[in-house]
Motif scaffolding. Structure first.
Motif, PDB file in Angstrom:
ATOM      1  N   VAL A  33       0.841  -1.213   0.000  1.00 23.52           N
ATOM      2  CA  VAL A  33       0.000   0.000   0.000  1.00 23.52           C
ATOM      3  C   VAL A  33       0.871   1.255   0.000  1.00 23.52           C
ATOM      4  O   VAL A  33       0.648   2.188  -0.799  1.00 23.52           O
ATOM      5  N   ILE A  34       1.867   1.302   0.886  1.00 26.71           N
ATOM      6  CA  ILE A  34       2.739   2.483   0.961  1.00 26.71           C
ATOM      7  C   ILE A  34       3.510   2.657  -0.345  1.00 26.71           C
ATOM      8  O   ILE A  34       3.673   3.780  -0.841  1.00 26.71           O
ATOM      9  N   HIS A  35       3.975   1.543  -0.905  1.00 27.30           N
ATOM     10  CA  HIS A  35       4.701   1.601  -2.174  1.00 27.30           C
ATOM     11  C   HIS A  35       3.821   2.196  -3.268  1.00 27.30           C
ATOM     12  O   HIS A  35       4.281   3.057  -4.041  1.00 27.30           O
ATOM     13  N   GLN A  36       2.572   1.765  -3.328  1.00 31.54           N
ATOM     14  CA  GLN A  36       1.665   2.269  -4.359  1.00 31.54           C
ATOM     15  C   GLN A  36       1.308   3.734  -4.127  1.00 31.54           C
ATOM     16  O   GLN A  36       1.199   4.513  -5.081  1.00 31.54           O
ATOM     17  N   ILE A  37       1.133   4.122  -2.854  1.00 30.68           N
ATOM     18  CA  ILE A  37       0.820   5.528  -2.539  1.00 30.68           C
ATOM     19  C   ILE A  37       1.972   6.434  -2.963  1.00 30.68           C
ATOM     20  O   ILE A  37       1.770   7.485  -3.586  1.00 30.68           O
ATOM     21  N   LEU A  38       3.209   6.037  -2.620  1.00 27.31           N
ATOM     22  CA  LEU A  38       4.373   6.850  -2.989  1.00 27.31           C
ATOM     23  C   LEU A  38       4.531   6.921  -4.509  1.00 27.31           C
ATOM     24  O   LEU A  38       4.874   7.976  -5.052  1.00 27.31           O
ATOM     25  N   LYS A  39       4.272   5.802  -5.204  1.00 22.68           N
ATOM     26  CA  LYS A  39       4.357   5.807  -6.658  1.00 22.68           C
ATOM     27  C   LYS A  39       3.341   6.786  -7.244  1.00 22.68           C
ATOM     28  O   LYS A  39       3.662   7.561  -8.156  1.00 22.68           O
ATOM     29  N   ALA A  40       2.128   6.767  -6.710  1.00 21.98           N
ATOM     30  CA  ALA A  40       1.079   7.661  -7.227  1.00 21.98           C
ATOM     31  C   ALA A  40       1.431   9.125  -6.966  1.00 21.98           C
ATOM     32  O   ALA A  40       1.254   9.982  -7.842  1.00 21.98           O
TER      33      ALA A  40
END
Length: 477
Positions: A134-141
């Motif tokens: 989740v954190i990885h996807q949030i930072l990517k976005a």
């Protein structure tokens, strides 16, 4: 402010992981023992617990904090891939679950039974992996949308710097805005037009860092040729609070990956090639002691039977004791059940022309010096069992390159001597990959691969592969 948010994020993530484990353990115990009954759950907070329960809980929390920091890199490094993070999390949760087993036994905590621990491991592993995703996807976005980005300067030979810039540009989730490139020599500025701003040669670096907006610098230079320049750039970054990343390649990567910085009387000492896997080494030695000690006790009847057979089948001693070369060229006396006639060494010179092994090693498939009993002992590897005593003494390990005799070492080529940098073993990649069916160069290459890729898990893998090899007598002679 960026650094403050970064550090707060890391500390909160640490607390989150420990809190997640605490809450999960509590909920699992509630589900397993209290069946969700609210009255019984509230009773858990009112009851007076034993001192052992409190000590057990403190031991668990301290152990969890230690294990998580040992296995998980708590940082927000933009170059960290997701898969290695997931692997680290699974290692950490597995060790934390194992810690529950130990604490449950030592402090007699009855609620830490196997089903509780299994459910705890499944839930914590799943939730901690999910949190990383989740954190990885949030930072990517965020970074793809143009927020949370850093201004980046790339230093390197023009072609290498341009290729690196192109690769970073194709990864917008990294969150970098490339300000331009610096090259080591001015003549590289006159080459064909670049897709990226060429800001000049290295002599302009200080001025760019002083006046331009630069958060990070990546140095993509061969350190063998530009070591002093690399140190100067690191110092400039330190003085101005700019993050500097070195991107080593080839030999640079191999050397730097094994380096360690220490402090001696106020001065920094850089140590190369010292093994840093402390816990793997400790686990390896503990397994060596436990396994060798246990087997020596259990195999006493077999030792007595084999000893009697060897003694009365042919003249000579029961054991063959030979000087071998161990770790860092230390010599030791290695033990085996005697499998040859007592005049074997005297006959070696006469049989030299029959040697089937390339290099300095002497091997004959149907060696006439081997006794009938010895041939069976070698085929089944029983002749090697006394070396468990060498393992217990610390002269050998269960897994490692086979210990050579001094005369072989004297004939080693320079790179072959590296196999003497670690403790020799009972079994190794050579043992499980064909043994005497391999050439000397193939043998040395397998030892090199073992040393380069060593880990506790590789040792376990080799030990498991050794079992069928020994039972089937593959490659033995």
């Amino acid at each position: 402010m960026i650094r403050l948010r970064h550090k707060l994020f890391i500390q909160l993530f640490r607390l989150f992981d420990v809190a997640l484990m605490m809450v999960t353990l509590f909920l699992v115990i509630v589900i397993a023992f209290e069946k969700g009954d609210l009255d019984r759950i509230s009773y858990l907070f009112r009851v007076a617990y034993r001192l052992e329960d409190g000590l057990g809980l403190l031991a668990v929390l301290a152990g969890w904090a230690f294990v998580l920091n040992l296995f998980i890199r708590y940082d927000a490094n933009r170059f960290n891939d997701l898969l290695p993070q997931i692997v680290d999390v699974l290692k950490a949760t597995t060790v934390c679950a194992f810690l529950l087993i130990i604490v449950g036994e030592v402090f007699e905590v009855g609620r830490f039974n196997r089903w509780v621990i299994l459910l705890f491991w499944l839930i914590t592993s799943g939730l901690m992996v999910l949190s990383r995703v989740v954190i990885h996807q949030i930072l990517k976005a965020l970074r793809r949308s143009g927020r949370n980005y850093r201004h980046l300067l790339i230093i390197g030979n023009r072609l290498d710097a341009e290729q690196l810039a192109d690769r970073i540009e194709r990864r917008p989730e990294l969150g970098y805005k490339i300000e331009g490139l610096l090259v080591p020599e001015p003549n590289q500025l006159t080459e064909a037009k670049s897709n990226w701003p060429l800001l000049g040669a290295l002599d302009r670096l200080k001025g760019i860092l002083e006046k331009g907006v630069v958060d990070e610098v990546i140095v993509n230079l061969p350190l063998q040729e530009h070591f002093a320049t690399g140190l100067e750039i690191v110092q400039l970054g330190k003085q101005l609070g700019v993050v500097v990343r070195l991107l080593p390649t080839g030999l640079d990567l191999h050397v730097l990956s094994r380096s360690q910085v220490e402090v001696f009387e106020g001065r920094y000492v850089i140590t190369f090639f010292r093994e840093a896997q402390l816990w793997h080494l400790l686990a390896k030695r503990l397994v060596d002691i436990l396994v060798s000690g246990t087997l020596l006790i259990l195999l006493v009847p077999l030792f007595l039977v084999v000893g009697l057979i060897v003694k009365f089948s042919t003249p000579g001693p029961v054991f063959f004791v030979q000087e071998r070369v161990g770790m860092n060229k230390r010599r030791f006396r290695m033990y085996k059940f005697r499998s040859m006639y007592i005049d074997a060494e005297k006959r070696k010179a006469d049989l030299a022309h029959l040697n089937e092994m390339s290099g300095p090693v002497f091997k004959i498939r149907n060696d006439p010096r081997i006794t009938p009993v010895g041939r069976f002992l070698r085929k089944t590897s029983i002749d090697e069992l006394p070396q468990l005593l060498n393992v217990l003494k610390g002269e050998m390990s269960l897994v490692g390159p086979r210990p050579p005799v001094p005369s072989e070492v004297d004939k080693y080529e320079w790179l072959n001597r590296r196999r003497l940098s670690i403790r020799p073993g009972l079994t190794c990649l050579w043992q499980v990959s064909g043994r005497n069916e391999l050439t000397f160069d193939q043998w040395m290459e397998l030892d090199r691969q073992y040393i380069e890729n060593w880990s506790f898990w590789l040792d376990l893998h080799i030990l498991l592969r050794t079992i069928p090899v020994v039972l089937l007598g593959k490659g033995a002679s």
